[in-house]
Design a protein around this motif. Sequence first.
Motif, mmCIF file in Angstrom:
data_model
loop_
_atom_site.group_PDB
_atom_site.id
_atom_site.type_symbol
_atom_site.label_atom_id
_atom_site.label_comp_id
_atom_site.label_asym_id
_atom_site.label_seq_id
_atom_site.Cartn_x
_atom_site.Cartn_y
_atom_site.Cartn_z
ATOM 1 N N GLN A 114 -5.997 1.965 -13.466
ATOM 2 C CA GLN A 114 -6.952 2.849 -12.784
ATOM 3 C C GLN A 114 -7.072 4.172 -13.523
ATOM 4 O O GLN A 114 -8.167 4.734 -13.653
ATOM 5 C CB GLN A 114 -6.508 3.083 -11.342
ATOM 6 C CG GLN A 114 -6.550 1.842 -10.455
ATOM 7 C CD GLN A 114 -7.948 1.227 -10.399
ATOM 8 O OE1 GLN A 114 -8.180 0.136 -10.919
ATOM 9 N NE2 GLN A 114 -8.869 1.925 -9.776
ATOM 10 N N ALA A 115 -5.949 4.689 -14.020
ATOM 11 C CA ALA A 115 -5.990 5.946 -14.773
ATOM 12 C C ALA A 115 -6.748 5.778 -16.087
ATOM 13 O O ALA A 115 -7.530 6.645 -16.487
ATOM 14 C CB ALA A 115 -4.560 6.431 -15.041
ATOM 15 N N LEU A 116 -6.539 4.648 -16.754
ATOM 16 C CA LEU A 116 -7.215 4.398 -18.030
ATOM 17 C C LEU A 116 -8.713 4.167 -17.862
ATOM 18 O O LEU A 116 -9.497 4.447 -18.773
ATOM 19 C CB LEU A 116 -6.575 3.195 -18.734
ATOM 20 C CG LEU A 116 -5.139 3.406 -19.235
ATOM 21 C CD1 LEU A 116 -4.524 2.085 -19.678
ATOM 22 C CD2 LEU A 116 -5.120 4.423 -20.380
ATOM 23 N N LYS A 117 -9.115 3.684 -16.688
ATOM 24 C CA LYS A 117 -10.546 3.477 -16.432
ATOM 25 C C LYS A 117 -11.323 4.781 -16.400
ATOM 26 O O LYS A 117 -12.544 4.773 -16.553
ATOM 27 C CB LYS A 117 -10.737 2.716 -15.122
ATOM 28 C CG LYS A 117 -10.490 1.215 -15.229
ATOM 29 C CD LYS A 117 -10.780 0.515 -13.904
ATOM 30 C CE LYS A 117 -10.545 -0.989 -14.021
ATOM 31 N NZ LYS A 117 -10.804 -1.680 -12.733
ATOM 32 N N THR A 118 -10.635 5.895 -16.205
ATOM 33 C CA THR A 118 -11.336 7.186 -16.187
ATOM 34 C C THR A 118 -11.792 7.601 -17.575
ATOM 35 O O THR A 118 -12.626 8.499 -17.708
ATOM 36 C CB THR A 118 -10.434 8.293 -15.606
ATOM 37 O OG1 THR A 118 -9.297 8.491 -16.459
ATOM 38 C CG2 THR A 118 -9.958 7.924 -14.200
ATOM 39 N N SER A 125 0.833 -1.206 0.000
ATOM 40 C CA SER A 125 0.000 0.000 0.000
ATOM 41 C C SER A 125 0.867 1.255 0.000
ATOM 42 O O SER A 125 0.529 2.253 -0.644
ATOM 43 C CB SER A 125 -0.934 0.008 1.213
ATOM 44 O OG SER A 125 -0.201 -0.006 2.428
ATOM 45 N N ASP A 126 2.003 1.209 0.724
ATOM 46 C CA ASP A 126 2.915 2.348 0.722
ATOM 47 C C ASP A 126 3.500 2.557 -0.675
ATOM 48 O O ASP A 126 3.630 3.687 -1.149
ATOM 49 C CB ASP A 126 4.052 2.128 1.717
ATOM 50 C CG ASP A 126 3.603 2.284 3.162
ATOM 51 O OD1 ASP A 126 2.721 3.118 3.414
ATOM 52 O OD2 ASP A 126 4.128 1.557 4.023
ATOM 53 N N LYS A 127 3.860 1.447 -1.337
ATOM 54 C CA LYS A 127 4.446 1.565 -2.666
ATOM 55 C C LYS A 127 3.431 2.088 -3.682
ATOM 56 O O LYS A 127 3.761 2.916 -4.535
ATOM 57 C CB LYS A 127 5.010 0.217 -3.106
ATOM 58 C CG LYS A 127 6.229 -0.198 -2.289
ATOM 59 C CD LYS A 127 6.763 -1.550 -2.710
ATOM 60 C CE LYS A 127 7.979 -1.932 -1.862
ATOM 61 N NZ LYS A 127 8.540 -3.244 -2.225
ATOM 62 N N MET A 136 6.129 6.630 -14.540
ATOM 63 C CA MET A 136 6.330 5.213 -14.827
ATOM 64 C C MET A 136 5.164 4.678 -15.655
ATOM 65 O O MET A 136 5.354 3.863 -16.567
ATOM 66 C CB MET A 136 6.462 4.429 -13.530
ATOM 67 C CG MET A 136 7.113 3.080 -13.706
ATOM 68 S SD MET A 136 8.857 3.186 -14.113
ATOM 69 C CE MET A 136 9.550 3.606 -12.530
ATOM 70 N N GLY A 137 3.944 5.138 -15.338
ATOM 71 C CA GLY A 137 2.785 4.721 -16.109
ATOM 72 C C GLY A 137 2.893 5.158 -17.557
ATOM 73 O O GLY A 137 2.552 4.400 -18.476
ATOM 74 N N PHE A 138 3.385 6.380 -17.776
ATOM 75 C CA PHE A 138 3.580 6.842 -19.150
ATOM 76 C C PHE A 138 4.589 5.961 -19.872
ATOM 77 O O PHE A 138 4.404 5.604 -21.041
ATOM 78 C CB PHE A 138 4.037 8.299 -19.180
ATOM 79 C CG PHE A 138 4.200 8.838 -20.575
ATOM 80 C CD1 PHE A 138 3.146 9.470 -21.205
ATOM 81 C CD2 PHE A 138 5.392 8.682 -21.265
ATOM 82 C CE1 PHE A 138 3.272 9.939 -22.507
ATOM 83 C CE2 PHE A 138 5.532 9.140 -22.567
ATOM 84 C CZ PHE A 138 4.470 9.776 -23.187
ATOM 85 N N CYS A 139 5.663 5.600 -19.178
ATOM 86 C CA CYS A 139 6.701 4.767 -19.790
ATOM 87 C C CYS A 139 6.141 3.412 -20.207
ATOM 88 O O CYS A 139 6.435 2.911 -21.297
ATOM 89 C CB CYS A 139 7.859 4.585 -18.817
ATOM 90 S SG CYS A 139 9.269 3.703 -19.496
ATOM 91 N N SER A 180 2.417 -3.113 -9.344
ATOM 92 C CA SER A 180 1.903 -1.849 -8.814
ATOM 93 C C SER A 180 1.702 -0.829 -9.921
ATOM 94 O O SER A 180 0.675 -0.149 -9.986
ATOM 95 C CB SER A 180 2.866 -1.282 -7.763
ATOM 96 O OG SER A 180 3.023 -2.161 -6.690
ATOM 97 N N HIS A 181 2.688 -0.718 -10.813
ATOM 98 C CA HIS A 181 2.609 0.278 -11.884
ATOM 99 C C HIS A 181 1.484 -0.045 -12.869
ATOM 100 O O HIS A 181 0.777 0.859 -13.320
ATOM 101 C CB HIS A 181 3.939 0.355 -12.625
ATOM 102 C CG HIS A 181 5.053 0.923 -11.802
ATOM 103 N ND1 HIS A 181 4.979 2.156 -11.204
ATOM 104 C CD2 HIS A 181 6.270 0.418 -11.474
ATOM 105 C CE1 HIS A 181 6.101 2.393 -10.559
ATOM 106 N NE2 HIS A 181 6.901 1.348 -10.696
ATOM 107 N N ILE A 182 1.320 -1.309 -13.208
ATOM 108 C CA ILE A 182 0.237 -1.708 -14.112
ATOM 109 C C ILE A 182 -1.116 -1.407 -13.472
ATOM 110 O O ILE A 182 -2.051 -0.911 -14.140
ATOM 111 C CB ILE A 182 0.337 -3.204 -14.475
ATOM 112 C CG1 ILE A 182 1.562 -3.470 -15.356
ATOM 113 C CG2 ILE A 182 -0.930 -3.694 -15.168
ATOM 114 C CD1 ILE A 182 1.440 -2.969 -16.781
#
Length: 230
Positions: free
Chosen positions: A203-207, A90-92, A158-161, A196-198
């Motif tokens: 979650q961002a793409l679900k928007t 959760s911290d990560k 990282m998500g963009f990468c 974690s990154h995926i």
Amino acid sequence: MSNKIRILLVEDNIDLAENISIFMQTCLHEIDHVSSALQAIDLIKTFRYDVLLLDVMLPGMDGFTLARTLRNKFNCSSPILFLTARDSMSDKVEGYSSGADDYLVKPFDLQELELKINAIVNRANGVLNEHLILEKLHLQPQSRRAFFDTQELTLTQMGFCILHTLVLAHPKIVSRAELEETIWQGNPPESDSIRSHIYILRQALKTVHNDSIIETIHGLGFRLNANNIS
């Protein structure tokens, strides 16, 4: 020998900060040290750093809040590496969601820290300049902005990468090992940070799309779902 890197260290443990500073100077890097988030903000408003090393447990404003403030309020694009003893998943997730590029758990070896710094700085400097358009996905690598149709996505660096890698590979499957090589340049962290990154990227793409844009191909890797980006 590594190229000189300009580093800002935000760490309230003076002994640790001194050890890091001395080691980085022996590696011929430039390093500034402050012990609070407000001091860091003052410097970042004036100077550009190649990488920010942030402790999480800081006096006043914590490191996660500092990262969000730098990304959202000050539009700071410098790579962020968290240095912290907080090592739960959760911290990560919170760290990466706040805009971090990587996460190093205390105690750590100073040589490993320098390797990670080189990797994330090289990755930040190696982004291509051309715009990429794949169906409704539009990526601007130089500014690290991404759009679905006309709506801008809120992505971590990282998500963009990861999304950039999947767009370049489409319609092929990208293996976990290939993602790790692209992101960490052969020096992946011990923990399963890709997961974690995926998760954060999905979650961002679900928007912008109710259905999954990233497919998990079990045992093989990941790819973009052609039906959901057209």
